[in-house]
Write a protein that holds these residues in place. Structure first.
Motif, PDB file in Angstrom:
ATOM      1  N   LYS A  40       1.719  12.231  -9.490  1.00  0.00           N
ATOM      2  CA  LYS A  40       0.979  13.489  -9.706  1.00  0.00           C
ATOM      3  C   LYS A  40       1.852  14.767  -9.311  1.00  0.00           C
ATOM      4  O   LYS A  40       1.562  15.877  -9.988  1.00  0.00           O
ATOM      5  CB  LYS A  40      -0.211  13.421  -8.324  1.00  0.00           C
ATOM      6  N   ALA A  41       2.640  14.843  -8.505  1.00  0.00           N
ATOM      7  CA  ALA A  41       3.583  15.894  -8.282  1.00  0.00           C
ATOM      8  C   ALA A  41       4.481  16.268  -9.392  1.00  0.00           C
ATOM      9  O   ALA A  41       4.856  17.345  -9.959  1.00  0.00           O
ATOM     10  CB  ALA A  41       4.375  15.666  -7.052  1.00  0.00           C
ATOM     11  N   SER A  42       5.076  15.126 -10.223  1.00  0.00           N
ATOM     12  CA  SER A  42       5.728  15.518 -11.251  1.00  0.00           C
ATOM     13  C   SER A  42       4.974  15.868 -12.349  1.00  0.00           C
ATOM     14  O   SER A  42       5.375  16.906 -13.056  1.00  0.00           O
ATOM     15  CB  SER A  42       6.313  13.949 -11.795  1.00  0.00           C
ATOM     16  N   TYR A  43       3.771  15.679 -12.515  1.00  0.00           N
ATOM     17  CA  TYR A  43       2.667  16.159 -13.421  1.00  0.00           C
ATOM     18  C   TYR A  43       2.764  17.882 -13.301  1.00  0.00           C
ATOM     19  O   TYR A  43       2.972  18.609 -14.238  1.00  0.00           O
ATOM     20  CB  TYR A  43       1.620  15.813 -13.512  1.00  0.00           C
ATOM     21  N   VAL A  44       2.494  18.018 -11.970  1.00  0.00           N
ATOM     22  CA  VAL A  44       2.196  19.486 -11.559  1.00  0.00           C
ATOM     23  C   VAL A  44       3.284  20.231 -11.850  1.00  0.00           C
ATOM     24  O   VAL A  44       3.521  21.260 -12.502  1.00  0.00           O
ATOM     25  CB  VAL A  44       1.724  19.475 -10.224  1.00  0.00           C
ATOM     26  N   ALA A  45       4.498  19.753 -11.419  1.00  0.00           N
ATOM     27  CA  ALA A  45       5.875  20.283 -11.779  1.00  0.00           C
ATOM     28  C   ALA A  45       6.247  20.483 -13.080  1.00  0.00           C
ATOM     29  O   ALA A  45       6.808  21.513 -13.300  1.00  0.00           O
ATOM     30  CB  ALA A  45       7.146  19.716 -10.764  1.00  0.00           C
ATOM     31  N   GLU A  46       6.029  19.518 -13.751  1.00  0.00           N
ATOM     32  CA  GLU A  46       6.369  19.695 -15.213  1.00  0.00           C
ATOM     33  C   GLU A  46       5.543  20.486 -15.954  1.00  0.00           C
ATOM     34  O   GLU A  46       6.220  21.619 -16.835  1.00  0.00           O
ATOM     35  CB  GLU A  46       6.310  18.331 -15.823  1.00  0.00           C
ATOM     36  N   LYS A  47       4.303  20.808 -15.462  1.00  0.00           N
ATOM     37  CA  LYS A  47       3.664  21.830 -16.353  1.00  0.00           C
ATOM     38  C   LYS A  47       3.838  23.199 -15.909  1.00  0.00           C
ATOM     39  O   LYS A  47       3.970  24.185 -16.692  1.00  0.00           O
ATOM     40  CB  LYS A  47       2.124  21.798 -15.541  1.00  0.00           C
ATOM     41  N   THR A  48       4.472  23.203 -14.702  1.00  0.00           N
ATOM     42  CA  THR A  48       4.883  24.802 -14.106  1.00  0.00           C
ATOM     43  C   THR A  48       6.170  25.115 -14.930  1.00  0.00           C
ATOM     44  O   THR A  48       6.451  26.103 -15.193  1.00  0.00           O
ATOM     45  CB  THR A  48       5.236  24.790 -12.605  1.00  0.00           C
ATOM     46  N   TYR A  78       0.784  -1.161  -0.103  1.00  0.00           N
ATOM     47  CA  TYR A  78       0.123   0.121  -0.036  1.00  0.00           C
ATOM     48  C   TYR A  78       0.732   1.280  -0.110  1.00  0.00           C
ATOM     49  O   TYR A  78       0.703   2.384  -0.650  1.00  0.00           O
ATOM     50  CB  TYR A  78      -0.917  -0.153   1.196  1.00  0.00           C
ATOM     51  N   LEU A  79       2.091   1.296   0.871  1.00  0.00           N
ATOM     52  CA  LEU A  79       2.942   2.184   0.795  1.00  0.00           C
ATOM     53  C   LEU A  79       3.198   2.783  -0.545  1.00  0.00           C
ATOM     54  O   LEU A  79       3.666   3.776  -0.951  1.00  0.00           O
ATOM     55  CB  LEU A  79       3.971   2.092   1.961  1.00  0.00           C
ATOM     56  N   GLU A  80       3.852   1.397  -1.090  1.00  0.00           N
ATOM     57  CA  GLU A  80       4.489   1.764  -2.435  1.00  0.00           C
ATOM     58  C   GLU A  80       3.426   2.316  -3.512  1.00  0.00           C
ATOM     59  O   GLU A  80       3.953   3.311  -4.230  1.00  0.00           O
ATOM     60  CB  GLU A  80       4.968   0.583  -3.228  1.00  0.00           C
ATOM     61  N   SER A  81       2.287   1.720  -3.587  1.00  0.00           N
ATOM     62  CA  SER A  81       1.290   2.498  -4.332  1.00  0.00           C
ATOM     63  C   SER A  81       0.916   4.013  -4.006  1.00  0.00           C
ATOM     64  O   SER A  81       0.645   4.773  -4.922  1.00  0.00           O
ATOM     65  CB  SER A  81       0.019   1.695  -4.222  1.00  0.00           C
ATOM     66  N   VAL A  82       0.941   4.162  -2.849  1.00  0.00           N
ATOM     67  CA  VAL A  82       0.767   5.752  -2.507  1.00  0.00           C
ATOM     68  C   VAL A  82       1.775   6.388  -2.853  1.00  0.00           C
ATOM     69  O   VAL A  82       1.591   7.628  -3.447  1.00  0.00           O
ATOM     70  CB  VAL A  82       0.376   5.727  -0.993  1.00  0.00           C
ATOM     71  N   TYR A  83       2.978   6.086  -2.811  1.00  0.00           N
ATOM     72  CA  TYR A  83       4.029   6.959  -2.853  1.00  0.00           C
ATOM     73  C   TYR A  83       4.595   7.163  -4.476  1.00  0.00           C
ATOM     74  O   TYR A  83       4.687   8.158  -4.955  1.00  0.00           O
ATOM     75  CB  TYR A  83       5.549   6.770  -2.149  1.00  0.00           C
ATOM     76  N   ARG A  84       4.128   6.219  -4.940  1.00  0.00           N
ATOM     77  CA  ARG A  84       4.095   6.141  -6.773  1.00  0.00           C
ATOM     78  C   ARG A  84       3.224   7.165  -7.245  1.00  0.00           C
ATOM     79  O   ARG A  84       3.368   7.783  -8.181  1.00  0.00           O
ATOM     80  CB  ARG A  84       4.006   4.655  -7.151  1.00  0.00           C
ATOM     81  N   ALA A  85       1.971   7.025  -6.646  1.00  0.00           N
ATOM     82  CA  ALA A  85       0.726   7.906  -7.107  1.00  0.00           C
ATOM     83  C   ALA A  85       1.195   9.278  -6.726  1.00  0.00           C
ATOM     84  O   ALA A  85       0.839  10.214  -7.633  1.00  0.00           O
ATOM     85  CB  ALA A  85      -0.346   7.253  -6.488  1.00  0.00           C
TER      86      ALA A  85
END
Length: 275
Positions: free
Chosen positions: A254-262, A243-250
């Motif tokens: 999400k963070a990478s998408y927002v950062a890349e957009k910025t 579960y931990l792995e699924s959470v940190y990967r998700a």
């Protein structure tokens, strides 16, 4: 600072940079934005920084160097993800003010790219002091282990620390909110208020006629009960690695998408070639 210390500092910094490159950390998006944020920080802003004022007497010009990089990295970490609010303690408001200054300068030159972040400061508990030294902020780096409370700490250890918390020698009407003359008690009242939702007046009435022998354990017990579900849930989750792995990967995705957009917006505005 003598010549030897300057050379040592320089090579230590170069060694750090080499280590970051070797570890691939400069591929992180924050370092791209860090360079741009750093170009918008003035010397005056760095000298205004609290950390600089505290470090300068001991480190001299090296404090300016350290504060500059700290300011730029902190700003990049915040602005990369376009937050509306940044939760900070009362003494950390300056960090957000610096970010706002960078946003104002960048948007003023290139147009609206970054959101203007607002500090989110709790009305109660925004600045919690050490249990063993009410004049110092509670910190995980405190050399005195009795000064700080940790989320995963055992209940018996939390209670012990609160029972040993520094107060004063008053015996009558001792539980009252007076930060100037009774900093230790005011700190405990702040903590108690934060975890129970009670006002300072209600706390004073609750412990009217009672001494610290009743007050300090009550604060400790209230903190223990507030942290109990957090500690139990954290323990449960830490035991579920899948579960931990699924959470940190998700979360990373999400963070990478927002950062890349910025970053794409920033690159386009300043004329950088897209990676």
């Amino acid at each position: 600072m003598d010549f030897y210390q300057i050379i040592t500092l320089l090579f230590s910094f170069l060694g750090l940079m080499n280590g970051l490159f070797a570890a691939g950390l400069f591929r992180l998006k924050r370092f791209y934005l860090y360079g741009i944020a750093g170009a918008l920080i003035s010397c005056g802003a760095v000298q205004y920084y609290v950390w600089y004022a505290l470090a300068y007497p001991e480190y001299g010009w090296a404090a300016h160097f350290g504060a500059y990089f700290a300011c730029a990295l902190m700003a990049a970490d915040i602005l990369l993800y376009q937050p509306d609010y940044v939760p900070v303690g009362e003494d950390q408001k300056q960090h957000v003010e610096l970010c706002r200054n960078i946003v104002q300068r960048f948007n003023g030159i290139y147009g609206d790219v970054f959101k203007m972040p607002e500090p989110y400061i709790p009305k109660v508990g925004a600045r919690v002091m050490s249990l063993s030294d009410p004049g110092a902020k509670m910190s995980k780096s405190d050399k005195d282990p009795n000064g700080s409370i940790y989320l995963m700490e055992k209940p018996e250890d939390i209670l012990r620390k609160f029972k040993r918390a520094v107060t004063d020698s008053d015996t009558e009407n001792c539980v009252r909110y007076d930060p100037t003359n009774k900093p230790g008690v005011a700190n405990l009242m702040t903590i108690y208020s934060a975890v129970t939702g009670k006002s300072f007046d209600e706390i004073e009435q609750e412990f009217a006629g009672k001494g610290y022998g009743a007050f300090k354990p009550a604060v400790g017990e209230a903190v223990v009960e507030t942290l109990r579900p957090i500690r139990e849930e954290a323990t449960r989750i830490l035991g579920d690695k899948a579960y931990l792995e699924s959470v940190y990967r998700a979360g990373a995705q999400k963070a990478s998408y927002v950062a890349e957009k910025t970053l794409r917006k920033v690159y386009k505005k300043v004329g950088f070639v897209a990676r």
